[in-house]
Design a protein around this motif. Structure first.
Motif, PDB file in Angstrom:
ATOM      1  N   LEU A 106      -1.386  -3.345  -1.868  1.00 40.67           N
ATOM      2  CA  LEU A 106      -1.522  -2.208  -2.786  1.00 40.67           C
ATOM      3  C   LEU A 106      -0.762  -0.994  -2.267  1.00 40.67           C
ATOM      4  O   LEU A 106      -0.348  -0.960  -1.102  1.00 40.67           O
ATOM      5  CB  LEU A 106      -2.996  -1.868  -3.028  1.00 40.67           C
ATOM      6  CG  LEU A 106      -3.742  -0.987  -2.030  1.00 40.67           C
ATOM      7  CD1 LEU A 106      -5.002  -0.448  -2.667  1.00 40.67           C
ATOM      8  CD2 LEU A 106      -4.100  -1.756  -0.766  1.00 40.67           C
ATOM      9  N   SER A 107      -0.636  -0.003  -3.141  1.00 40.38           N
ATOM     10  CA  SER A 107       0.235   1.114  -2.831  1.00 40.38           C
ATOM     11  C   SER A 107      -0.413   2.128  -1.886  1.00 40.38           C
ATOM     12  O   SER A 107      -0.983   3.131  -2.314  1.00 40.38           O
ATOM     13  CB  SER A 107       0.651   1.795  -4.136  1.00 40.38           C
ATOM     14  OG  SER A 107       1.453   2.899  -3.855  1.00 40.38           O
ATOM     15  N   VAL A 108      -0.344   1.819  -0.618  1.00 41.96           N
ATOM     16  CA  VAL A 108      -0.816   2.742   0.420  1.00 41.96           C
ATOM     17  C   VAL A 108       0.218   2.742   1.539  1.00 41.96           C
ATOM     18  O   VAL A 108       1.006   1.809   1.663  1.00 41.96           O
ATOM     19  CB  VAL A 108      -2.186   2.306   0.999  1.00 41.96           C
ATOM     20  CG1 VAL A 108      -3.263   2.328  -0.071  1.00 41.96           C
ATOM     21  CG2 VAL A 108      -2.116   0.929   1.649  1.00 41.96           C
ATOM     22  N   ASP A 109       0.179   3.770   2.346  1.00 38.95           N
ATOM     23  CA  ASP A 109       1.037   3.801   3.526  1.00 38.95           C
ATOM     24  C   ASP A 109       0.664   2.649   4.447  1.00 38.95           C
ATOM     25  O   ASP A 109      -0.467   2.181   4.446  1.00 38.95           O
ATOM     26  CB  ASP A 109       0.794   5.095   4.306  1.00 38.95           C
ATOM     27  CG  ASP A 109       1.737   6.194   3.868  1.00 38.95           C
ATOM     28  OD1 ASP A 109       2.477   5.959   2.901  1.00 38.95           O
ATOM     29  OD2 ASP A 109       1.716   7.266   4.491  1.00 38.95           O
ATOM     30  N   ARG A 110       1.624   2.282   5.262  1.00 44.76           N
ATOM     31  CA  ARG A 110       1.372   1.197   6.209  1.00 44.76           C
ATOM     32  C   ARG A 110       0.154   1.497   7.081  1.00 44.76           C
ATOM     33  O   ARG A 110      -0.656   0.615   7.355  1.00 44.76           O
ATOM     34  CB  ARG A 110       2.614   1.053   7.085  1.00 44.76           C
ATOM     35  CG  ARG A 110       2.441   0.057   8.176  1.00 44.76           C
ATOM     36  CD  ARG A 110       3.745  -0.276   8.858  1.00 44.76           C
ATOM     37  NE  ARG A 110       3.528  -1.473   9.634  1.00 44.76           N
ATOM     38  CZ  ARG A 110       3.159  -1.481  10.903  1.00 44.76           C
ATOM     39  NH1 ARG A 110       2.993  -0.355  11.548  1.00 44.76           N
ATOM     40  NH2 ARG A 110       2.972  -2.611  11.538  1.00 44.76           N
ATOM     41  N   GLU A 111      -0.007   2.735   7.488  1.00 45.17           N
ATOM     42  CA  GLU A 111      -1.113   3.087   8.385  1.00 45.17           C
ATOM     43  C   GLU A 111      -2.460   2.906   7.667  1.00 45.17           C
ATOM     44  O   GLU A 111      -3.428   2.454   8.254  1.00 45.17           O
ATOM     45  CB  GLU A 111      -0.966   4.521   8.889  1.00 45.17           C
ATOM     46  CG  GLU A 111       0.039   4.673  10.030  1.00 45.17           C
ATOM     47  CD  GLU A 111       1.440   4.233   9.664  1.00 45.17           C
ATOM     48  OE1 GLU A 111       1.972   4.716   8.645  1.00 45.17           O
ATOM     49  OE2 GLU A 111       2.001   3.387  10.379  1.00 45.17           O
TER      50      GLU A 111
END
Lengths: 647, 327
Positions: free
Chosen positions: A330-335
């Motif tokens: 899903l659309s989140v930062d890698r962190e």
């Protein structure tokens, strides 16, 4: 001429789910329960993915609520009949229950089936070409849900996405979990257990690298046959699936940043909640973003649980009209993805996506036109979210259990919005420095960094070393170079103190060295050089080399010569990079030399180009595809995660 | 339409032989070819070699010791012996899974896991050129300059499915067999005597109209639940029994025997050269020479315990077995 083993077949449904792991199984179920026709495509030949087929039949963190509660209760009933116990659940019981549930709702599942292509026209996915051993099939649908874990469908449909970390393009470490059984002495029952250790790195997008990872993972299991008799744990096989923790990250209408996540941001279009910590298994931490290095070392926040909201926009793949991304892609930062990937959370996310998909189909509207309040109402009804999630101004995460802020519900957005509240909280924070709550205090101090900091500067000369160090870390975390003398004190004495024991803890001198790098202070050159000459743990070596890379420009020619000599000596040590133990500890040393050498290569590029050429040649022919890719990337000068497709 | 991923997949490599599916027949054939210094690639959809021979936990202990076995199986045997701590480990399918892979890689073979071969591309003259493979990142082709061997049990070819289930805590001797009815189907089960640690396996078999894995799966889980509840209530010795795992791979049967389909797509000139100088492996002069070396197309493979329960059937009409029909 292509002669397929059986002629083309065409299937059609309202909702097509690719991948039937924890997310996809619940997505399919949720959609089918709304009365739409669902087809699920699964590469394996059982439902449940990581939980039933990847060997991790245990929940690790994750938020409760939704259909998963009903499923887990049913699984418990079946487990009681089967007899043996699982970790959180018996994998075969869950597999049986999921099968029953999907079958009851009339979901059509295609097993042993791989997604090959997506036909996209004007931003709308028209159909998929999927393949089993009988040959290709065409699957048409109105809404598509990518629950592949790695974002395979989004990639096939041409969605913008990223992969891997900035340093070397590598993704999070993977595991290949042995299937164990364990005789429990107490109670006499047997446990279907598992051993979830890190086996190395893998690029799950690359079939050749995937194969290599399977082979290396299995090699690590050979030792189980030579272990001492009398062990109560017995390995009976490999899991059916590789334990991949990170694949692609799809870019959606909203990309949740690490600050959104850590600060507990609330969203008007919340459809799901997640709960975990920044669970980064990697121990080559110097290759992760600097903020994360500080987060884990100076703030010691490895196990700090974070609750977050997931907005609907984070599962809408940008530029595509009918694709939802309901899995760790899903659309989140890698962190953020290090935390938002646990089975419970993925189950909830799947349920939310399946419900949304059905809503769009039934209303005959596109995914971006659905009646969002109605979706949220349905999700409140099933327990995926709470009604209070809809009206909150943020999730409080960094509350204190003692001291002057004890028991106060501190929401980042609310504190930041109110000047008086900012000053009030800020004033009380220094009291926590040097105490077990210092990590949380440092977080708040950075958040409120615009406030005056005289009190912190005064603490730098505190007679109490711990308090001094804590103030220095806090200031350095805010980017303040006044911390330098105390950081030097900490580094010089190789401060060995590790924050509260945990599986991921670093001595304080490492935190100090990270700050020297983050603040680009060349003054630690001699200390760092000494550490390099003395030799250090493989886990710490990259911190030292990374520091030199950061300050290279500030070094004089004499320093450069001494540095080159020390690096070359280190390079001559065959044991360097071969003593690295992954998290979880199979006891097998993993090779991380390829990775340490990437830092050496950066130094050679400036100090000794001839040596760089020799080193690079060695890796150009490395048998590991992910290593070749990392080196190719370094040599071509790419420094940030590649977004693709770029056209 | 090309798959728009950003991967630089390895530039197409040409193999001498590509083996579609790493079941026992496939891996042993591949192993013999690799020992003859050929470049061999196995394309396997799962994450392990051996299929029914390793992942169904079908007893295959004698595979490693039977007379007349080929050079590759002898290598596998040596590899397994080097890893085994106790003699009984040699009968452990998990050990065999590791040993098959290790011996094949040591013979110079390559494996592509998680990849489904689904079609072959032929030239106009009818000789094989490449095999089409579906992977998670799109379709790729694997070219073979000599032959492509296809060894899989193909969907649609089976009529009876057998699934193994590991149970522990059984009191010796267990020995069960019987039939029961589940959702309109008749299922038969059989469990051989437990070993001294109380471990055994239930072999559950039933007929399916078509080999559709989803239909198989729909029967499996709940029928086990129903079975175990039933037999616990009827057999006192079974009250402590616990179900641990369903084995990974269901077995498919045709005609009461192993449905190993071993056939090959042949290039026009398919005479195999001998091994490169220095190897001591007997040369393979033509592909038929592989057959006796497989060690499983004869009758020496230990029959599956469920096999005798199964009615004998006529071979499925219209099926082409261009090898030898396994017995």
């Amino acid at each position: 001429m292509i002669s397929s083993l059986s002629p083309g077949r065409v299937l059609e449904a309202d909702v097509v789910v690719v991948g039937l792991g924890p997310a996809g199984s619940l997505a399919a179920l949720a959609a089918a329960r709304q009365g739409v026709r669902v087809i699920g495509i699964e590469k394996d030949f059982a439902l449940g993915g990581t939980g039933t087929r990847g060997g991790v039949h245990s929940y690790y963190y994750g938020a409760h609520g939704g259909m998963q509660e009903e499923i887990d209760a049913r699984v418990k009933d079946v487990e009681n009949i089967l007899g043996a116990r699982g970790g959180s659940f018996h994998p075969e019981a869950k597999r049986a229950v999921l099968t029953d549930l999907l079958s009851e709702e009339g979901v059509r599942v295609l097993f042993s089936c791989i997604l090959c292509e997506a036909e996209v026209k004007d931003g709308t996915i028209r159909s998929l070409v999927v393949c089993d051993q009988g040959g290709p099939m065409v699957v048409r649908g109105r809404v598509f849900i990518d629950s592949s874990g790695d974002g395979d469908l989004a990639a096939a449909a041409g969605a913008l996405h990223s992969f891997g970390r900035g340093f070397d393009g590598a993704s999070h470490s993977y595991s290949f979990v042995p299937r164990n059984i364990l005789q429990r002495v107490k109670g006499g029952r047997w446990e279907v257990s598992f051993d979830n250790y890190d086996a190395g790195w893998v690029d799950p997008r690359d079939p050749w690298d995937f194969s290599r990872a399977v082979i290396e993972g299995r090699q690590q299991m050979q030792d189980y046959f030579s272990e001492e008799p009398g062990r109560t744990v017995e390995v009976i096989g490999t899991s059916s699936q590789l334990g991949v923790r990170e694949g692609r990250h799809v870019v959606g209408d909203h990309v949740m940043s690490f600050s959104d996540f850590l600060e507990g941001r609330s969203y008007p279009d919340v459809i799901c909640t997640a709960s975990s910590h920044y669970d980064n298994h990697t121990r080559d931490l110097a290759n992760e973003p600097l903020f994360c290095q500080m987060w884990l070392t100076a703030l010691a926040m490895y196990r700090k649980g974070v609750d977050c909201q997931i907005p609907y926009r984070s599962i809408l793949a940008k530029g595509l009209n009918n694709l939802l991304v309901a899995c760790r892609a899903l659309s989140v930062d890698r962190e953020v993805s290090m935390a938002v990937r646990m089975q419970r959370d993925m189950q909830k996310l799947g349920e939310a996506a399946g419900t949304a998909a059905a809503l769009a189909v039934k209303a005959g509207v596109s995914l971006r036109e659905i009646d969002l309040p109605r979706l949220q109402e349905m999700l409140v009804g099933s327990g995926v979210i709470q009604r209070s999630d809809l009206s909150t101004d943020g999730v409080p995460t960094y509350n204190f259990t003692r001291g002057p802020l004890e028991g106060q519900r501190l929401v980042c957005a609310r504190v930041l919005a109110d000047a008086e509240e900012r000053r009030r909280v800020r004033k009380l924070l220094p009291q926590y420095l040097g105490t077990p709550d210092e990590g949380k205090a440092m977080f708040w101090l950075r958040l409120l960094r615009e406030e005056p900091r005289d009190d912190l500067l005064a603490l730098l000369s505190s007679p109490d070393y711990r308090q001094r160090r804590s103030a220095a870390f806090a200031l350095a975390f805010m980017g303040d170079v006044s911390a330098e003398p105390v950081l030097m004190e900490c580094l010089r004495k190789r401060d060995p103190e590790c924050p509260p024991p945990d599986i991921k803890t670093y001595p304080r001198w490492v935190a100090a060295l990270i700050f020297f790098r983050a603040l680009a202070l060349p003054s630690a050159f001699e200390e760092a050089l000494q550490i390099l000459r003395e030799g250090t743990d493989d886990r710490y070596l990259s911190f030292v080399l990374a520091y030199f890379c950061e300050i290279l420009d500030a070094l004089d020619s004499g320093q450069r010569e001494r540095l080159l000599e020390a690096v070359k000596t280190m390079q001559g040590e065959p044991r360097v990079g071969r003593q690295y133990l992954g998290q979880g500890g199979s006891g097998k040393k993993l090779d991380i030399r390829w990775n340490i050498d990437l830092w050496t290569a950066r130094l050679y590029r400036e100090l000794s180009p001839a040596d760089l050429e020799e080193l690079s040649l060695r890796y150009a022919a490395d048998p590991r595809p992910f290593v070749r890719a990392a080196w190719k990337r370094f040599l071509s000068g790419v420094a940030a995660p590649v977004l693709s497709p770029t056209n | 339409m090309a798959h728009p991923n950003n991967l630089n997949l390895p530039e197409s490599e040409t193999w001498d032989y590509v083996i579609a599916d790493g079941g026992l027949a496939g891996v042993i054939a591949a192993g013999e070819l690799a020992l003859n210094a050929h470049a061999v690639l196995i394309v396997e959809p799962r994450t392990a070699l051996g299929r029914e021979g390793t992942r169904s936990r079908c007893p295959v202990g004698s595979l490693l010791t039977q007379p007349g076995r080929g050079a590759f199986l002898r290598r596998v045997e040596q590899t397994a012996k080097a890893m085994a701590r106790r003699p009984e480990d040699l009968g452990n399918p998990f050990l065999l899974e590791i040993a098959l892979e290790k011996a094949f890689l040591e013979a110079g073979g390559k494996i592509l896991y998680g990849a489904t071969p689904f079609a072959v591309t032929t030239t106009d003259a009818g000789s094989v050129s490449e095999i089409e493979v579906a992977t998670k990142s799109g379709k790729i082709s694997c070219a073979a300059s000599r032959d492509i061997l296809m060894t899989a049990i193909r969907p649609g070819s089976e009529r009876t499915v057998v699934h193994g289930i590991l149970i522990i805590g059984a009191k010796n001797p267990l020995e069960l067999r019987g039939e029961f009815s589940f959702r309109g189907r008749t299922l038969s089960y059989r469990a051989p005597a437990a070993d001294p640690s109380g471990r055994t396996q239930i072999w559950l078999s039933w007929e399916v109209p078509d080999f559709d894995l989803w239909e198989v799966e729909k029967v499996l889980g709940q029928s086990v639940v129903s079975l175990i509840r039933d037999i616990r209530s009827r057999h006192d010795t079974l009250k402590d029994v616990e179900i641990v795992y369903f084995w990974d791979e269901p077995l498919g049967f045709v005609d009461g025997g192993y449905a190993v389909e071993f056939r090959w797509a042949r290039n026009s000139e398919s005479v195999l050269p001998g091994p490169a100088d220095g190897t001591r492996v007997p040369p393979l002069n033509q592909i038929e020479d592989l057959v006796p070396r497989l060690g499983l197309l004869g009758s020496t493979l230990v029959p599956h315990p469920g096999r005798s329960d199964l009615p004998s059937k006529e071979p499925v009409p219209g099926r082409e077995m261009s090898g030898r029909t396994p017995r």
